[in-house]
Design a protein around this motif. Sequence first.
Motif, PDB file in Angstrom:
ATOM      1  N   ASP A 203       0.831  -1.199   0.000  1.00 15.86           N
ATOM      2  CA  ASP A 203       0.000   0.000   0.000  1.00 15.86           C
ATOM      3  C   ASP A 203       0.869   1.254   0.000  1.00 15.86           C
ATOM      4  N   LEU A 204       2.052   1.140  -0.607  1.00 11.48           N
ATOM      5  CA  LEU A 204       3.007   2.236  -0.646  1.00 11.48           C
ATOM      6  C   LEU A 204       3.510   2.458  -2.066  1.00 11.48           C
ATOM      7  N   PRO A 241       4.621  14.074  -2.418  1.00 13.00           N
ATOM      8  CA  PRO A 241       4.905  13.305  -3.637  1.00 13.00           C
ATOM      9  C   PRO A 241       3.897  13.587  -4.752  1.00 13.00           C
ATOM     10  N   GLU A 242       4.398  13.609  -5.968  1.00 18.24           N
ATOM     11  CA  GLU A 242       3.563  13.741  -7.160  1.00 18.24           C
ATOM     12  C   GLU A 242       3.985  12.686  -8.167  1.00 18.24           C
ATOM     13  N   LEU A 243       3.041  11.833  -8.519  1.00 24.44           N
ATOM     14  CA  LEU A 243       3.299  10.730  -9.441  1.00 24.44           C
ATOM     15  C   LEU A 243       2.417  10.882 -10.670  1.00 24.44           C
ATOM     16  N   ALA A 253      -0.026   9.949  -2.218  1.00 26.22           N
ATOM     17  CA  ALA A 253       0.227   8.550  -1.865  1.00 26.22           C
ATOM     18  C   ALA A 253       1.431   8.463  -0.944  1.00 26.22           C
ATOM     19  N   ARG A 254       1.374   7.592   0.039  1.00 31.42           N
ATOM     20  CA  ARG A 254       2.523   7.429   0.940  1.00 31.42           C
ATOM     21  C   ARG A 254       3.707   6.915   0.133  1.00 31.42           C
ATOM     22  N   LEU A 275      -2.508   4.066  -4.778  1.00 26.92           N
ATOM     23  CA  LEU A 275      -3.035   5.058  -5.720  1.00 26.92           C
ATOM     24  C   LEU A 275      -4.561   5.108  -5.684  1.00 26.92           C
ATOM     25  N   LYS A 276      -5.142   4.395  -4.703  1.00 30.22           N
ATOM     26  CA  LYS A 276      -6.603   4.368  -4.530  1.00 30.22           C
ATOM     27  C   LYS A 276      -7.321   3.819  -5.767  1.00 30.22           C
TER      28      LYS A 276
END
Length: 293
Positions: A203-204, A241-243, A253-254, A275-276
Motif C-alpha cells: 500500500d506504498l 509526492p507527485e506521481l 500517496a505514501r 493510488l486508490k
Amino acid sequence: MNVKNTLGASLLATFLVVPGICTANNITNTPSDNADLMPHTSIPVSIHNGFLVVAVGQIGGQKQNFILDTGTAPSILNTRLAKKFHLPVTAAALIAAGKRIDSGQVLVHELDLGPIHIPALQMNVIDLSQWEKSLGIEIAGLLGMDVLARASFRLDYDKSELQFGSVADEGIPVGYNNSTGLALADAVLQGKPVRLIVDTGSDLVVVYGDHWQSGAPAQPSPAKQGTSVAEQLPARPILRPELQLGGQQFRGARTYYLPASNATGYDGFFGVRALKLHAISFNHHSQTLYLQN
C-alpha cells in the motif's frame, strides 16, 4: 519478514518490506495456452488492511489461503507447506532492492486457483509464519503473475472478487513481461522518469536510490503500516509526492525511498491501493495489465 511493518516517525528508524524477485534470468512458468477455454467465473477474495488480497486455492486438492501479489516473481510457498508435503527443497535466492536473500525452491504439483489449474509449478520457499500471525489466518503462499497471467482476469477491490474470463481493455495500460513475471509501468515521480512494478502486495509507493532527498527537514508522523514481500530495509519518506502515470496525476500517496538500495530493470514499485485504484484487469491475449480508477 513481517506483514505488520511499522513506518516509524524517525527517518533513520523507518522500515518497510520490498518485493522479492528471483535471481534467475527468467520465469519458466509460462501462461496457459488454454486461456480461451477457461469458463467465465469468479471467486471471492478477502481484503486485509485495506489492500492485501487473500483468495482460497488448492494444492493437491486441499484448500489453502493464498495472498495474490503481482510484485512477487516467482510465486512463493510457505516453508510450513513444503515440510507438510515433504517437498525436496533446492537452494535459491531472491533479490530485494539489490539485496540477496537466501531461500529455497520447490516443485509444487496440482495447484489450482479458480479455473486455473497448474500440474507443476516452481515456487520459492520462505517462512511466512509472521504473516500468518499478523493476519490471524494460515497462509500457504503468495501467488504472483506467473500464476495469475495464465488467464484473463479482473481483480475488483470494491466487490472483493476475482473474475476470470474476457475483460474490457479499460484503464491505464501496463505491459506484462512473461520473462520476468512482472508488470512494469513507466511513470514520472517528482519530475523524474521511473519504471515501477505494479504491486498488489503493498500500500506504498517506493523507489530505490539516494537521489530523492528533498532537502526539507524530517517531519514526525504517526506510525504507519505498509507491506510487500522480502526483508526489512531502512526507508525515508518523500514529502509532497507527485506521481504521473498514464496521463493521470496521483498526489498524496505514501511514498518512500530506500537510499541504500538499487535494482536492475526497474526503479521501485507502487501499491495498487496506494493510488486508490479500485480494480486491475489483465488481458491474456495482449499480455497487458490495466489499472482502473
